[in-house]
Design an enzyme around this catalytic site. Structure first.
Site, PDB file in Angstrom:
ATOM      1  N   ASP A 728      31.718 118.198 105.580  1.00 59.17           N
ATOM      2  CA  ASP A 728      30.982 118.508 104.212  1.00 59.17           C
ATOM      3  C   ASP A 728      29.445 118.513 104.388  1.00 59.17           C
ATOM      4  O   ASP A 728      28.877 118.305 105.540  1.00 59.17           O
ATOM      5  CB  ASP A 728      31.370 117.412 103.242  1.00 59.17           C
ATOM      6  CG  ASP A 728      30.957 118.020 101.668  1.00 59.17           C
ATOM      7  OD1 ASP A 728      30.501 118.926 101.729  1.00 59.17           O
ATOM      8  OD2 ASP A 728      31.474 117.416 100.793  1.00 59.17           O
TER       9      ASP A 728
HETATM   10  C1  BGC Z   1      30.328 119.629  98.452  1.00 58.82           C
HETATM   11  C2  BGC Z   1      31.308 120.442  98.965  1.00 58.82           C
HETATM   12  C3  BGC Z   1      31.026 121.899  99.014  1.00 58.82           C
HETATM   13  C4  BGC Z   1      29.397 122.006  99.775  1.00 58.82           C
HETATM   14  C5  BGC Z   1      28.835 123.260 100.032  1.00 58.82           C
HETATM   15  C6  BGC Z   1      28.994 119.797  98.968  1.00 58.82           C
HETATM   16  O1  BGC Z   1      28.129 119.056  98.176  1.00 58.82           O
HETATM   17  O2  BGC Z   1      31.112 118.262  98.526  1.00 58.82           O
HETATM   18  O3  BGC Z   1      32.561 120.595  98.182  1.00 58.82           O
HETATM   19  O4  BGC Z   1      31.604 122.892  99.578  1.00 58.82           O
HETATM   20  O5  BGC Z   1      28.709 121.231  99.178  1.00 58.82           O
HETATM   21  O6  BGC Z   1      28.220 123.663  98.851  1.00 58.82           O
END
Ligand code: BGC
Length: 931
Positions: A728
Site C-alpha cells: 500500500d
Molecule cells: C489506500 C489504498 C490506495 C492507495 C493509493 C492508500 O491510502 O489505502 O487503498 O489504493 O492509497 O491511493
C-alpha cells in the site's frame, strides 16, 4: 475525448445505472407504500436529495465524473413519479445558501454528514398541501484514515435528522426512508419515533455512483423491482457486534470473535439481537421456493452437494428477481462451528408474475471444512471435515430457511473425519489471548459462549520456524550476465526464458525495478497512483515498459481532472448478489482502463466487514468471506475480459482505519484462514488475479508488506499465485523473522517476503533511491541476496508481460514542447523562469514567467504537506493553458521535501503559469524550471 471513449462511457453509465438499482435493499414495505404510483405526488425531505452521496471519500471515491445524477434529478426525470416541486425548491434554496461542506477539500477532511435543513411547520404545511406520501433521504459518507463513530451524525442520526423524521411522521401517514449511506447505520429510530408506525418503507440505497439518482428513481417508481439483499447483519445495538470490545484498539486489535463474525456469531449465540438478518431484502412481489432437493456427486473429499430449487414469482403485479441462498451446518465436533455458513447462492433472472425458474447450486463438501489450528482433532494445520451430520438449508435470508433433504435423508453423515488439505502453521500469534467457542446448547437452539486459549508460538519458536522456512525456500540466484540483447518482448515471444532475461539486469536495475513512483507520475497517465516497471533508461532499454496503476474500487481516479465512469460502492455491488452482472459491468471498466492506458485498477477492496464502524467498509463487500470472494472474482474476471486487471487489496486484515498503519491485527490462524484470507484465496484460485496489494498493518506482529508467510508461504506456495504484489502507498515494513519496529526504508524485508514493489517513492525517485531505502546496504551485508531480488523482478515482469503496457510503444524520456506567447498581459508582474515562487496551494494561482533562452527545462519543487504520511494532496500546473503535470505530495508532517518532476521544452517568450488545486494541502516553497 475521442469517439470510442465517449461511446464506451455512455454505455458504461447505462450499465452503472442498472447496477445501482439492483443493489438497493428494501427492508420494509407496508401497505404497498412503494413503488410510488403514477399520479401520487411525493414530498421529498432531506438535503441529500440534492447532495446525494455517490461514494465515500479518499482513494475509493475520488473519481472525477463527467456528470452526476442526484436523487432529485433522478426523480424529476422519472416519468411516473411526481414530486412536490414547492418543497424541492425550498431545499434547492437551502442548499444554495448552505453549500456542501467539503471540509476545505483536503485529504480525509470532509465531514461525514452535512448540515440538515431544520423542518418548520410552514415547510410541513407546504408539503402537505398537495402530497400524500413523504420520503426522507438521509446521507452519510465514510472514507480512509478514520472510522465512523457511534455518535450523532456518525453511526446515529443527529438531532436535526431525528426532528425531521418526527415532524414528517407526525404529519404524513405514509413515509419512506431512504438511506444514502456508505455503510449500515443505527436504526433505533425505527422504535423510538413518536409516530414510528407511519414509516412504512425503509430502503438502503447505499451510494450508487454517478448514476445513483437514476437507479434510485427506477426502484421507487417500480420500473425496477428491488432485488438486493443485505451483505451484513443489522443488529439492534452496536455493542451487539462481537468485535465491538476490541475494535479501534490503539496498537493491538484482538480478534476474539475468531470465526464467529457477523451472522456466524448471531445465528450461533444471539439471534434475538438481530434487527435485519444477513441475506434479507424485500421485493415488490412475492416468491416461493419449492421442489427443493439435494443430492451428492463424487466421494469423500471430492463430494459435491447439488441443490435444486424451483423459484416462482407468486405475486400478481411485478416482475422481479430472487436470490436463493444455501447455508450449511457442520457438526460441532472438537473444533466448534457456527450454526450457519453460506455455502452457495444463485440469483434468478427477471421472473414475470407466475413464472418459475429452476436453479441448481453446487457446493463442494471441501468448502465446509474447518481449519484445525491447535491439533484438537489430531490433525494440526489441516482443513478437516469432522465426522457427524452435515445439514443444508435453502432460503432467501439466513433467517428464512428450510432444511434440504440430501439423497432422501435430512442430513448427510460422515462416519469418520476427512482431511481435506494438509497445510503448515503460518502467521501464528505470539500473544496469548482467548477466543470464543460454542459451549453448551440451550433449549432454544443457541449456544452459550465459552472461551478457549488461542494456539500460540513463543517468539523463539516463531523465529526459528521462519528462519528455517525462508532458508529452505531461498531462491537460487541467476548469474548476472550483463546485456545479452534479450528484450522483454523476446520472452513474450518465447524466444528466451524469463530467467535469461532477468539475468541481464544489474544490481542497480534490480533495485530500481522494485520501486514504484508516484503519485501522479508524468511517466504514465496523468493523475494516477503509480508508475512501475521500466523506471530507468537502462530498464527501458531492456524493453520493460512503464506500467500504470490507478485507484480505485468504484472507478478510475485521475487527479489531473480527467473524467471517468463511477460505479456504485462495493457494498452496493455485493448487495446485488449478482456475480454475472458485476462481471459484465467490470468488463466495461476494463475497457475504460485500457483506453486510459492503465494496467491495473487498485481494487477490488475485499477486507471483511468486521465491524460496522470501519471507515472503509463501503469499498468492501460483506461480513461473509464466501460472498466477498465471489464478488471479487466477478470483478477481476470482468476486468481481465475488458483488457486490463484489478489489484485485490488490502491483503490482509486492514479492518480499522484508526491507526491503520500501526495497529496489529492479532488473530488465530483459524480465523485468519477461514475468514480473513478466504475471500483472497477464492479470487486467487478462481478469479485469475494477477495483482495484489498488501495492507498497511501488521498481522500477529509482522507487517503485511514484509510478511513472508503471507506473501510467499500462503499466497504463492499454497495458492499458486504467480502475479505481482505491491505495498500500500508509503507502507512500512519490519523484519519477517523477528518483527520489531516499523520502517519505511526496509525495502529489503519487503523483497525477502516476496512483496515485489514498494509503492511509492517520489517521481523520478526510483533510480535516485528517493526514500533512501536499505537495498544496497542489505545486499552488501548479505542480509538480502540477489536471487531474492531477481525473484521479485521476475514477478513484476510476469505481470507486465500480460499487461496492456506491453502493447504500448515504449516512451523514452519524451519531452513535450510548450509554445510561448510574445507578450505577457500588461498589468501582471512577470518572473524570470528560474526564480523561486512560493505559494500555498489551497487557492488556485496564476503567475507569468519569462523564458530568455529556448531549451529543455526540468520542473523543480520544494514542498511540504502538514498532514500525516498517507494523506494525499495534489495540484496541476499549466503553461499557457496547456497541461504540464499533476503534482502530488503525500503528508510530510511539515517536513520540506524536494521533487524533480517533468522535463519540458520551452521557447523564448512568456508563459502564463496556472497552479490549479485538485486536492488541497500542499505548500510550495520552491517551484521553478531549470535548464
Ligand atoms: C489506500 C489504498 C490506495 C492507495 C493509493 C492508500 O491510502 O489505502 O487503498 O489504493 O492509497 O491511493
Amino acid at each position: 475525448m475521442n469517439e470510442k471513449k465517449q461511446q464506451l462511457m455512455h454505455d458504461f453509465a447505462q450499465f452503472a445505472r442498472i447496477v445501482s438499482a439492483e443493489g438497493i435493499v428494501l427492508l420494509k414495505n407496508e401497505n404497498n407504500m412503494l413503488p410510488i404510483k403514477s399520479g401520487e405526488e411525493v414530498a421529498v425531505f432531506g438535503r441529500c436529495q440534492i447532495d446525494y452521496y455517490r461514494s465515500g471519500t479518499g482513494s475509493g471515491g475520488s473519481v472525477n465524473v463527467p456528470y452526476r445524477v442526484n436523487a432529485l434529478e433522478g426523480l424529476r426525470k422519472n416519468e411516473t413519479i411526481a414530486i412536490n416541486e414547492e418543497l424541492a425548491s425550498i431545499y434547492e434554496t437551502f442548499v444554495q445558501e448552505n453549500p456542501f461542506d467539503n471540509g476545505g477539500g483536503g485529504w480525509a477532511a470532509e465531514p461525514w454528514f452535512q448540515k440538515e435543513m431544520p423542518i418548520t411547520d410552514d415547510v410541513i404545511q407546504i408539503a402537505k398541501k398537495t402530497s400524500v406520501k413523504a420520503m426522507v433521504i438521509i446521507g452519510r459518507t465514510a472514507g480512509e484514515e478514520q472510522d465512523n463513530k457511534d455518535t450523532q451524525g456518525g453511526y446515529r442520526l443527529n438531532y436535526t435528522e431525528i426532528q425531521m423524521l418526527e415532524m414528517v411522521t407526525a404529519s404524513f401517514e405514509k413515509v419512506a426512508v431512504v438511506l444514502n449511506v456508505a455503510n449500515i447505520i443505527d436504526m433505533s429510530w425505527l422504535d423510538a419515533l413518536t409516530h414510528k408506525e407511519h414509516i412504512l418503507s425503509v430502503l438502503y440505497s447505499w451510494q450508487g455512483g454517478m448514476e445513483g439518482g437514476n437507479g434510485l428513481a427506477d426502484v421507487l417508481s417500480g420500473e425496477v423491482t428491488p432485488s438486493g439483499k443485505l451483505t451484513d447483519t443489522i443488529a439492534y445495538n452496536i455493542e451487539d457486534y462481537p468485535s465491538h470490545t476490541n475494535f479501534e484498539g490503539e496498537l493491538e486489535n484482538f480478534y476474539q470473535e475468531d470465526i464467529y463474525l457477523g451472522y456466524r456469531y448471531f445465528e450461533t449465540f444471539a439471534k434475538s439481537v438481530v434487527r435485519y438478518p444477513f441475506g434479507f431484502g424485500l421485493s415488490y412481489t412475492e416468491f416461493s421456493l419449492h421442489s427443493i432437493t439435494g443430492r451428492t456427486e463424487g466421494q469423500g473429499k471430492e463430494t459435491t452437494f447439488i441443490v435444486d430449487v424451483t423459484v416462482q414469482n407468486c405475486g400478481a403485479n411485478y416482475s422481479g428477481k430472487e436470490i436463493v441462498q444455501i447455508y450449511y451446518e457442520a457438526p460441532q465436533g472438537e473444533l466448534g462451528k457456527p450454526l450457519r455458513q453460506l455455502g452457495g447462492f444463485a440469483k434468478t433472472g427477471l421472473l414475470a408474475p407466475g413464472q418459475t425458474q429452476q436453479l441448481s447450486i453446487s457446493i463442494p463438501i471441501a468448502r465446509m471444512a474447518s481449519y484445525d489450528d491447535g491439533g484438537y482433532t489430531g490433525n494440526k494445520s489441516c482443513y478437516v471435515l469432522e465426522a457427524g451430520d452435515y445439514r443444508l438449508f435453502a432460503g432467501n435470508s439466513v433467517r428464512s430457511l428450510e432444511n434440504v433433504v440430501i439423497n432422501t435423508k435430512p442430513t448427510y453423515t460422515l462416519d469418520s473425519l476427512i482431511v481435506v488439505e494438509k497445510l503448515s502453521v503460518v502467521m501464528c500469534p505470539t500473544k496469548e489471548f482467548k477466543r470464543i467457542k460454542p459451549g453448551h446448547m440451550n433449549e432454544d437452539g443457541e449456544f452459550d459462549i465459552t472461551y478457549e486459549s488461542v494456539p500460540v508460538h513463543s517468539h523463539t519458536e516463531q523465529a526459528d520456524l521462519m528462519r528455517e522456512r525462508m532458508a529452505r525456500h531461498m531462491p537460487l540466484a541467476c548469474e548476472i550476465t550483463g546485456d545479452q540483447n534479450i528484450k522483454l518482448i523476446d520472452v513474450k515471444n518465447k524466444k528466451y526464458t524469463l530467467e535469461a532475461f532477468i539475468a541481464q539486469l544489474s544490481q542497480e536495475d534490480l533495485e530500481v525495478i522494485v520501486r514504484g513512483e508516484g503519485m501522479s507520475s508524468p511517466k504514465v497517465t496523468s493523475g494516477t497512483a503509480s508508475a512501475f516497471g521500466g523506471l530507468s533508461e537502462s530498464l527501458l532499454r531492456f524493453g520493460i515498459p512503464v506500467a500504470c496503476a490507478a485507484d480505485g474500487p468504484s472507478g478510475i481516479r485521475m487527479d489531473s481532472g480527467e473524467t471517468a465512469t463511477q460505479l456504485p460502492i462495493g457494498t452496493l455491488l455485493a448487495s446485488t448478489w449478482n456475480t454475472q452482472l458485476i462481471e459484465e459491468v467490470y468488463v466495461l471498466e476494463g475497457q475504460e482502463l485500457l483506453l486510459n492506458e492503465i494496467d491495473t485498477l487498485l481494487g477490488p477492496g475485499m477486507n471483511i466487514h468486521r465491524h460496522p464502524l470501519n471507515g472503509r467498509n463501503f469499498e468492501y463487500f460483506s461480513e461473509d468471506p464466501f460472498l466477498t470472494g465471489c464478488m471479487a472474482k466477478a470483478v477481476t474476471l470482468g476486468l481481465k475480459k475488458g483488457g486490463s486487471t484489478g489489484t485485490i487489496k488490502h491483503f490482509v486484515a486492514n479492518d480499522q482505519e484508526h491507526n491503520r498503519r500501526v495497529v496489529d491485527s492479532i488473530m488465530s490462524e483459524r480465523a485468519l484462514r477461514e475468514i480473513h484470507l478466504k475471500g483472497f484465496e477464492i479470487v486467487v484460485k478462481e478469479g485469475s488475479a494477477s495483482s495484489l496489494m498488501t495492507a498497511y498493518n501488521p498481522i500477529n506482529g509482522i507487517f503485511a508488506a514484509s510478511n513472508y508467510d503471507l506473501n510467499t508461504t500462503v499466497l504463492r506456495g499454497e495458492w499458486g499465485y504467480t502475479g505481482v504484489v505491491m505495498t500500500d502507498w508509503w507502507a512500512t515494513m519490519n523484519d519477517p523473522v523477528y518483527g520489531g519496529a516499523a520502517s519505511l526504508k526496509d525495502t529489503s524485508s519487503m523483497v525477502r517476503s516476496q512483496n515485489d514493489v514498494f509503492m511509492v517513492v517520489n517521481n523520478f525517485g526510483a533510480e535516485a533511491n528517493g526514500l533512501d531505502d536499505n537495498l544496497t546496504e542489505s545486499l552488501s551485508t548479505g542480509v538480502l541476496t540477489i536471487g531474492e531480488l531477481q525473484r521479485c523482478a521476475m514477478n513484476i515482469c510476469k505481470f507486465i508481460l500480460d499487461a496492456p503496457a506491453m502493447e504500448r510503444p515504449i516512451k523514452t524520456s519524451e519531452v513535450n514542447f510548450f509554445a510561448a506567447v510574445q507578450q505577457a498581459l500588461p498589468e501582471v508582474i512577470t518572473y524570470p523562469v528560474g526564480i523561486d515562487f512560493t505559494a500555498s496551494t489551497n487557492v488556485d494561482k496564476t503567475l507569468w514567467i519569462e523564458v530568455d533562452s529556448e531549451g529543455y527545462y526540468n520542473l523543480l519543487l520544494t514542498m511540504k504537506n502538514d498532514q500525516w504520511d498517507s494523506a494525499q494532496a495534489s495540484f496541476n500546473i499549466l503553461l499557457n493553458d496547456k497541461f504540464v503535470a499533476n503534482i502530488q505530495l503525500n503528508g510530510t508532517m511539515g517536513r520540506w521535501v524536494k521533487q524533480k518532476n517533468i522535463c519540458v521544452h520551452l521557447e523564448t517568450g512568456f508563459y502564463k503559469m496556472d497552479i490549479v488545486i485538485t486536492k488541497a494541502g500542499i505548500d510550495i516553497g520552491t517551484l521553478k524550471f531549470i535548464k
